[in-house]
Design an enzyme around this catalytic site. Structure first.
Site, PDB file in Angstrom:
ATOM      1  N   ASN A 114      19.636  41.234  14.190  1.00 28.26           N
ATOM      2  CA  ASN A 114      20.108  40.769  15.495  1.00 28.26           C
ATOM      3  C   ASN A 114      19.973  39.252  15.602  1.00 28.26           C
ATOM      4  O   ASN A 114      19.041  38.660  15.070  1.00 28.26           O
ATOM      5  CB  ASN A 114      19.327  41.449  16.618  1.00 28.26           C
ATOM      6  CG  ASN A 114      19.551  42.949  16.606  1.00 28.26           C
ATOM      7  OD1 ASN A 114      20.501  43.416  15.960  1.00 28.26           O
ATOM      8  ND2 ASN A 114      18.709  43.700  17.268  1.00 28.26           N
ATOM      9  N   HIS A 131      20.384  37.575   9.810  1.00 32.38           N
ATOM     10  CA  HIS A 131      21.759  37.150  10.083  1.00 32.38           C
ATOM     11  C   HIS A 131      21.822  35.908  10.979  1.00 32.38           C
ATOM     12  O   HIS A 131      22.827  35.669  11.640  1.00 32.38           O
ATOM     13  CB  HIS A 131      22.566  38.311  10.693  1.00 32.38           C
ATOM     14  CG  HIS A 131      22.796  39.438   9.726  1.00 32.38           C
ATOM     15  ND1 HIS A 131      23.279  40.670  10.094  1.00 32.38           N
ATOM     16  CD2 HIS A 131      22.602  39.495   8.386  1.00 32.38           C
ATOM     17  CE1 HIS A 131      23.368  41.446   9.013  1.00 32.38           C
ATOM     18  NE2 HIS A 131      22.960  40.759   7.974  1.00 32.38           N
ATOM     19  N   CYS A 139      25.589  21.551  12.296  1.00 31.36           N
ATOM     20  CA  CYS A 139      26.821  20.927  11.813  1.00 31.36           C
ATOM     21  C   CYS A 139      27.382  21.744  10.650  1.00 31.36           C
ATOM     22  O   CYS A 139      26.641  22.135   9.751  1.00 31.36           O
ATOM     23  CB  CYS A 139      26.511  19.506  11.357  1.00 31.36           C
ATOM     24  SG  CYS A 139      27.950  18.743  10.565  1.00 31.36           S
ATOM     25  N   ALA A 254      15.853  53.445  20.884  1.00 33.64           N
ATOM     26  CA  ALA A 254      14.723  52.549  20.609  1.00 33.64           C
ATOM     27  C   ALA A 254      13.767  52.458  21.802  1.00 33.64           C
ATOM     28  O   ALA A 254      12.545  52.496  21.640  1.00 33.64           O
ATOM     29  CB  ALA A 254      15.267  51.163  20.261  1.00 33.64           C
TER      30      ALA A 254
HETATM   31  P1  OAD Z   1      26.015  48.410  14.401  1.00 33.30           P
HETATM   32  O1  OAD Z   1      26.729  48.079  15.662  1.00 33.30           O
HETATM   33  O2  OAD Z   1      26.812  48.609  13.155  1.00 33.30           O
HETATM   34  O3  OAD Z   1      25.182  49.754  14.588  1.00 33.30           O
HETATM   35  C1  OAD Z   1      24.354  49.960  15.692  1.00 33.30           C
HETATM   36  C2  OAD Z   1      23.524  51.200  15.441  1.00 33.30           C
HETATM   37  O4  OAD Z   1      22.663  51.346  16.560  1.00 33.30           O
HETATM   38  C3  OAD Z   1      24.324  52.504  15.324  1.00 33.30           C
HETATM   39  O5  OAD Z   1      23.850  53.240  14.208  1.00 33.30           O
HETATM   40  C4  OAD Z   1      24.001  53.244  16.629  1.00 33.30           C
HETATM   41  O6  OAD Z   1      23.984  54.656  16.470  1.00 33.30           O
HETATM   42  C5  OAD Z   1      22.620  52.712  16.937  1.00 33.30           C
HETATM   43  N1  OAD Z   1      22.235  52.739  18.354  1.00 33.30           N
HETATM   44  C6  OAD Z   1      23.039  52.682  19.444  1.00 33.30           C
HETATM   45  N2  OAD Z   1      22.308  52.693  20.569  1.00 33.30           N
HETATM   46  C7  OAD Z   1      21.002  52.746  20.183  1.00 33.30           C
HETATM   47  C8  OAD Z   1      19.772  52.776  20.885  1.00 33.30           C
HETATM   48  N3  OAD Z   1      19.717  52.731  22.209  1.00 33.30           N
HETATM   49  N4  OAD Z   1      18.628  52.811  20.152  1.00 33.30           N
HETATM   50  C9  OAD Z   1      18.668  52.846  18.800  1.00 33.30           C
HETATM   51  N5  OAD Z   1      19.810  52.829  18.098  1.00 33.30           N
HETATM   52  C10 OAD Z   1      20.963  52.777  18.773  1.00 33.30           C
HETATM   53  O7  OAD Z   1      24.914  47.306  14.237  1.00 33.30           O
HETATM   54  P2  OAD Z   1      24.084  46.832  12.967  1.00 33.30           P
HETATM   55  O8  OAD Z   1      23.722  47.967  12.088  1.00 33.30           O
HETATM   56  O9  OAD Z   1      23.004  45.964  13.457  1.00 33.30           O
HETATM   57  O10 OAD Z   1      26.304  41.251  11.029  1.00 33.30           O
HETATM   58  O11 OAD Z   1      25.145  45.962  12.233  1.00 33.30           O
HETATM   59  C11 OAD Z   1      24.704  45.185  11.156  1.00 33.30           C
HETATM   60  C12 OAD Z   1      25.458  43.934  11.104  1.00 33.30           C
HETATM   61  O12 OAD Z   1      26.843  44.232  11.161  1.00 33.30           O
HETATM   62  C13 OAD Z   1      25.292  42.992  12.289  1.00 33.30           C
HETATM   63  O13 OAD Z   1      24.127  42.224  12.193  1.00 33.30           O
HETATM   64  C14 OAD Z   1      26.489  42.144  12.149  1.00 33.30           C
HETATM   65  C15 OAD Z   1      27.526  43.180  11.767  1.00 33.30           C
HETATM   66  O14 OAD Z   1      28.354  42.819  10.817  1.00 33.30           O
HETATM   67  C16 OAD Z   1      26.853  40.039  11.049  1.00 33.30           C
HETATM   68  O15 OAD Z   1      27.373  39.555  12.043  1.00 33.30           O
HETATM   69  C17 OAD Z   1      26.738  39.315   9.750  1.00 33.30           C
END
Ligand code: OAD
Length: 272
Positions: A114, A131, A139, A254
């Site tokens: 995050n 990330h 810059c 969470a």
């Molecule tokens: P995602 O948006 O891909 O996934 C979010 C996850 O959180 C899913 O598996 C949901 O089921 C879960 N979720 C939703 N609500 C929740 C809750 N209340 N408690 C717990 N879990 C919950 O997000 P990330 O896995 O973080 O990178 O994505 C990884 C990366 O993808 C991000 O950091 C971003 C993106 O590309 C970059 O920007 C480089």
């Protein structure tokens, strides 16, 4: 919540799987990997959720990319300004607070995908941002951190988002300033990655909270733990590619599971 009451002081609304509580209770060091789901209950949309409002026509994976920045830097800057504004106005949820509280009795290190600062604002001290951060623009050419007054939207409650905002200019070399985010097509910051890897490999247990596990190399961290024989507990309301391989896949959010887990762990003394 009553003043002074910690989330884990509340009666547990969520039953904690006994094997999960036991793994964390017996751990001296806990590594945590968090993703967008961690901040969902603070009102920050997850990365892959449908975008609303101004950006609904745009694919976040295209905006958050080197190509997106080259194509339309004003669109990308406007998007991140708005995300920073939303994150600044959000509060840590009970899950963030519970993780900070767990560190009172154990060594807890958090690696987060995050780009908000909610772990830090909840009181967690060991946080690696894999990330990058919404709050560290720099810059694009010389890397100088940008501290200008126009780096962020003003704090006023009623600021409207702008679809496109021209990025500010570096005070040192006059090149455009870019968000301090790791985009698709870029490498992770080496120090954050090295800290995350070391903390996973030396942990007694790894918690994986709120990540879809789709983005590498972050998604590799739980795999590394499992290959090393370190138990992995996944906390997520939905199944992910990790669920079948995790030692325990605990379905829940969470902000409800983590306070219940910390309450269950604190109900008995930490290992001496
Ligand atoms: P995602 O948006 O891909 O996934 C979010 C996850 O959180 C899913 O598996 C949901 O089921 C879960 N979720 C939703 N609500 C929740 C809750 N209340 N408690 C717990 N879990 C919950 O997000 P990330 O896995 O973080 O990178 O994505 C990884 C990366 O993808 C991000 O950091 C971003 C993106 O590309 C970059 O920007 C480089």
């Amino acid at each position: 919540m009553q003043p002074g009451m910690r989330p884990s002081d509340r009666p547990a609304a969520v039953p904690v799987p006994p094997a999960v509580a036991e793994l964390v209770r017996s751990a001296e060091t806990v590594a945590v990997l968090t993703g967008a789901g961690m901040s969902r209950e603070s009102g920050i949309s997850t990365f892959r959720e449908a975008q609303t409002g101004l950006w609904e026509r745009y694919d976040p994976e295209e905006i958050a990319s080197v190509d997106g920045w080259s194509r339309d830097s004003a669109l990308v800057w406007g998007w991140y300004q708005w995300r920073a504004h939303v994150a600044r106005r959000a509060d840590p949820n009970d899950g963030h607070i519970a993780l900070a509280e767990l560190a009172a009795s154990r060594a807890v290190s958090i690696a987060t995908q995050n780009v908000d600062d909610l772990h830090e604002r909840a009181g967690s001290r060991t946080v690696s941002h894999l990330h990058g951060s919404l709050f560290a623009p720099r810059c694009e050419h010389c890397g100088t951190p940008y501290l200008g007054a126009d780096a962020f939207l003003p704090d006023g409650a009623d600021v409207a988002p702008e679809l496109r905002t021209t990025p500010p200019t570096c005070m040192h070399c006059l090149s455009p300033v870019r968000p301090g985010i790791v985009w698709f097509g870029e490498s992770l910051p080496m120090d954050a990655w090295a800290r995350a890897e070391a903390s996973v490999l030396t942990a007694d247990v790894v918690l994986v909270v709120g990540t879809s596990g789709l983005v590498h190399p972050a998604a590799r961290l739980p795999e590394l733990a499992l290959e090393t024989g370190i138990p992995v507990i996944e906390i997520n309301p939905a199944a992910t590619p990790l669920s079948d391989r995790a030692t325990h896949a605990w379905r829940g959010s969470a902000a409800t599971t983590l306070p219940a887990l910390v309450a269950a762990v604190n109900a008995e003394p930490a290992p001496s």
